[in-house]
Design an enzyme around this catalytic site. Structure first.
Site, mmCIF file in Angstrom:
data_model
loop_
_atom_site.group_PDB
_atom_site.id
_atom_site.type_symbol
_atom_site.label_atom_id
_atom_site.label_comp_id
_atom_site.label_asym_id
_atom_site.label_seq_id
_atom_site.Cartn_x
_atom_site.Cartn_y
_atom_site.Cartn_z
ATOM 1 N N ARG A 26 7.198 -5.043 -6.493
ATOM 2 C CA ARG A 26 7.061 -3.581 -6.627
ATOM 3 C C ARG A 26 7.530 -3.078 -7.989
ATOM 4 O O ARG A 26 8.129 -2.002 -8.080
ATOM 5 C CB ARG A 26 7.856 -2.849 -5.519
ATOM 6 C CG ARG A 26 7.310 -3.066 -4.119
ATOM 7 C CD ARG A 26 6.139 -2.154 -3.819
ATOM 8 N NE ARG A 26 5.499 -2.547 -2.574
ATOM 9 C CZ ARG A 26 5.687 -1.934 -1.419
ATOM 10 N NH1 ARG A 26 6.463 -0.888 -1.350
ATOM 11 N NH2 ARG A 26 5.063 -2.362 -0.344
ATOM 12 N N ARG A 45 7.188 3.783 -7.123
ATOM 13 C CA ARG A 45 7.719 5.153 -7.149
ATOM 14 C C ARG A 45 8.985 5.360 -7.973
ATOM 15 O O ARG A 45 9.319 6.486 -8.303
ATOM 16 C CB ARG A 45 7.946 5.642 -5.710
ATOM 17 C CG ARG A 45 6.669 6.128 -5.055
ATOM 18 C CD ARG A 45 6.895 6.485 -3.621
ATOM 19 N NE ARG A 45 7.199 5.285 -2.830
ATOM 20 C CZ ARG A 45 7.515 5.283 -1.549
ATOM 21 N NH1 ARG A 45 7.629 6.430 -0.901
ATOM 22 N NH2 ARG A 45 7.749 4.169 -0.919
ATOM 23 N N ARG A 55 -0.072 8.729 -9.579
ATOM 24 C CA ARG A 55 -0.424 8.857 -8.163
ATOM 25 C C ARG A 55 -0.839 10.293 -7.854
ATOM 26 O O ARG A 55 -1.819 10.530 -7.147
ATOM 27 C CB ARG A 55 0.759 8.454 -7.298
ATOM 28 C CG ARG A 55 0.467 8.366 -5.811
ATOM 29 C CD ARG A 55 1.788 8.250 -5.057
ATOM 30 N NE ARG A 55 1.646 7.799 -3.689
ATOM 31 C CZ ARG A 55 1.401 8.609 -2.660
ATOM 32 N NH1 ARG A 55 1.198 9.890 -2.870
ATOM 33 N NH2 ARG A 55 1.340 8.121 -1.438
ATOM 34 N N ASP A 111 -2.584 -3.205 -2.491
ATOM 35 C CA ASP A 111 -1.724 -3.299 -1.317
ATOM 36 C C ASP A 111 -2.252 -4.390 -0.396
ATOM 37 O O ASP A 111 -3.446 -4.688 -0.411
ATOM 38 C CB ASP A 111 -1.667 -1.968 -0.564
ATOM 39 C CG ASP A 111 -0.481 -1.947 0.387
ATOM 40 O OD1 ASP A 111 0.638 -1.677 -0.069
ATOM 41 O OD2 ASP A 111 -0.668 -2.261 1.580
ATOM 42 N N TYR A 140 0.459 -5.022 11.408
ATOM 43 C CA TYR A 140 -0.031 -3.671 11.104
ATOM 44 C C TYR A 140 -1.323 -3.359 11.860
ATOM 45 O O TYR A 140 -1.533 -2.239 12.316
ATOM 46 C CB TYR A 140 -0.269 -3.515 9.594
ATOM 47 C CG TYR A 140 1.006 -3.456 8.787
ATOM 48 C CD1 TYR A 140 1.737 -2.279 8.703
ATOM 49 C CD2 TYR A 140 1.486 -4.566 8.118
ATOM 50 C CE1 TYR A 140 2.907 -2.214 7.956
ATOM 51 C CE2 TYR A 140 2.655 -4.517 7.374
ATOM 52 C CZ TYR A 140 3.358 -3.338 7.299
ATOM 53 O OH TYR A 140 4.518 -3.283 6.572
#
Ligand code: 1CP
Length: 359
Positions: A28, A32, A41, A78, A155
């Site tokens: 990562r 963010r 973004r 992702d 998921y």
């Protein structure tokens, strides 16, 4: 394609060859915690729009490399793009994590799943890989990645993130053969997808098994490890006259490092719950090791970060085969200056501590 690579520390360390200083990249590393990522973004409108526009994905991939002398780029995408391409309908709402519009709720849902053609349904990813390679111009290698079948299945069955994994665990215990059917299709999809990334220019392939650690040992071997091994066996291992190293990472998988090393992969990622020196003794000369600073150490003062980095280097010890990383991803609240401190410390300490580098 221009195959010149100016900084090949990562590839060398993954193959356990000597390097001048220990290579470092961070899970990562684009995300963010970087204000320029948050701007990109917002401009894109959503996380998926960022992933699905190759120019934007390329821009974000390169952002951390502008700030820090990292030794690798990792494709900005992702793991959940694969189930999206299989028809589950992925969206990310701000601050709420991933959600599927059509989660798997029945045997019929699983029977209907088909293996996507990456050049069709995931073309935006492969176009991003091609563009990033062109923009990198051989500065550092590009890491491609995918999720493990088990992690993707959690998921797909839960419909998003989960606290208790009630649905997928009920499926595992009640209908193991149906779960195997699902894992088989996903393993095929992941293999073809990673081979597509390698053909498009990815120079390393990493498989993230983020939720393997929630399994009991026997279940881990049957429902996660077996499919990781299947993927390793199906991957392209050479491109552009170079070996394409494969990294496997099971978060919480410290008990199974020997099993991971025996799959035929080139390197194993380890989280911060494992002592790197002990891990090295256990896997021996079979694989390189990637890790494993506690991601929360980046909240500490610069001097503490340097000490912790030195400790990880000392734990691994002398000799080749170490890729410095965190034990999991950079957290959104981290100050980018602390990341700069870490990257500088790893290069400085690994180069000076051991005469002639860590060879
Ligand atoms: O901007 C945002 O709000 C989105 C945050 C974000 C980012 C930056 C998500 C949503 N995904 C990503 C990028 C991402 N995801 C990368 C990019 C390359 C990098 O810099 O490392 C990678 C490799 C991933 C892989 C990924 N996605 C994993 C495996 C690794 C891990 O972190 O464990 C998993 C589990 C996901 C699912 C996912 N995507 C995003 C979130 C918030 C989550 C986790 C949700 C959960 O906790 O269940």
């Amino acid at each position: 394609m221009n195959a010149v690579l100016h900084n090949d520390r990562l590839l060398r360390a993954l193959l356990r060859q000597p390097v001048d200083v220990t290579p470092i990249w961070l899970m990562r590393q684009a995300g963010r915690y970087l204000p320029e990522y948050r701007t990109a973004r917002a401009r894109a409108g959503s996380f998926m729009a960022l992933c699905q526009t190759p120019e934007r994905a390329c821009e974000v991939t390169l952002q951390p490399l502008v700030r820090f002398p990292l030794d690798a780029a990792i494709l900005f995408s992702d793991i959940l793009t694969v189930p999206d391409a299989m028809g589950l309908g992925l969206s990310f709402s701000e601050g709420e994590g991933p959600q599927f519009a059509r989660p798997l709720r029945s045997a019929a849902d699983i029977a209907r799943l088909a293996v996507p053609d990456p050049e069709v349904e995931l073309r935006y990813v492969l176009d991003a890989v091609r563009l990033i390679r062109r923009e990198l111009a051989g500065r550092v290698p590009l890491i491609g990645f995918a999720g493990s079948p088990w992690t993707l299945a959690t998921y797909m069955v839960e419909g998003g993130s989960s606290k208790d994994y009630a649905r997928i665990k009920a499926l595992l215990y009640d209908q193991p053969s149906l779960l195997h059917r699902l894992l088989n299709v996903v393993a095929q999809a992941v293999t073809i997808y990673l081979n597509g990334q390698i053909a498009a220019g990815a120079q390393v392939a990493m498989v993230f098994d983020t939720w393997g650690g929630i399994l009991a040992p026997r279940a881990y071997r049957e429902f996660s490890l077996a499919y990781l091994a299947q993927i390793v066996a199906g991957l392209t291992r050479e491109a552009e006259q170079r070996r394409v190293p494969i990294i496997l990472f099971t978060k919480g998988g410290g008990a199974w490092l020997e099993d991971l090393a025996a799959t035929g992969c080139d390197a194993v990622g380890v989280d911060w719950t494992v002592d790197l020196g002990e891990a090295r003794q256990r896997v021996g000369a079979r694989v390189a090791l990637q890790g494993n600073l506690d991601p929360a150490a980046l909240y500490a003062a610069p001097e503490r970060i340097r000490e912790q980095a030195a400790q990880v280097l000392t734990d691994f010890g002398a000799g080749p085969g170490h890729i410095f990383n965190l034990g999991h991803g950079v957290q959104p609240g981290v100050d980018p200056d602390r990341v700069a401190t870490l990257v500088a410390a790893v290069h400085e300490l690994s180069g000076s501590r051991l005469p002639g580098g860590n060879a």
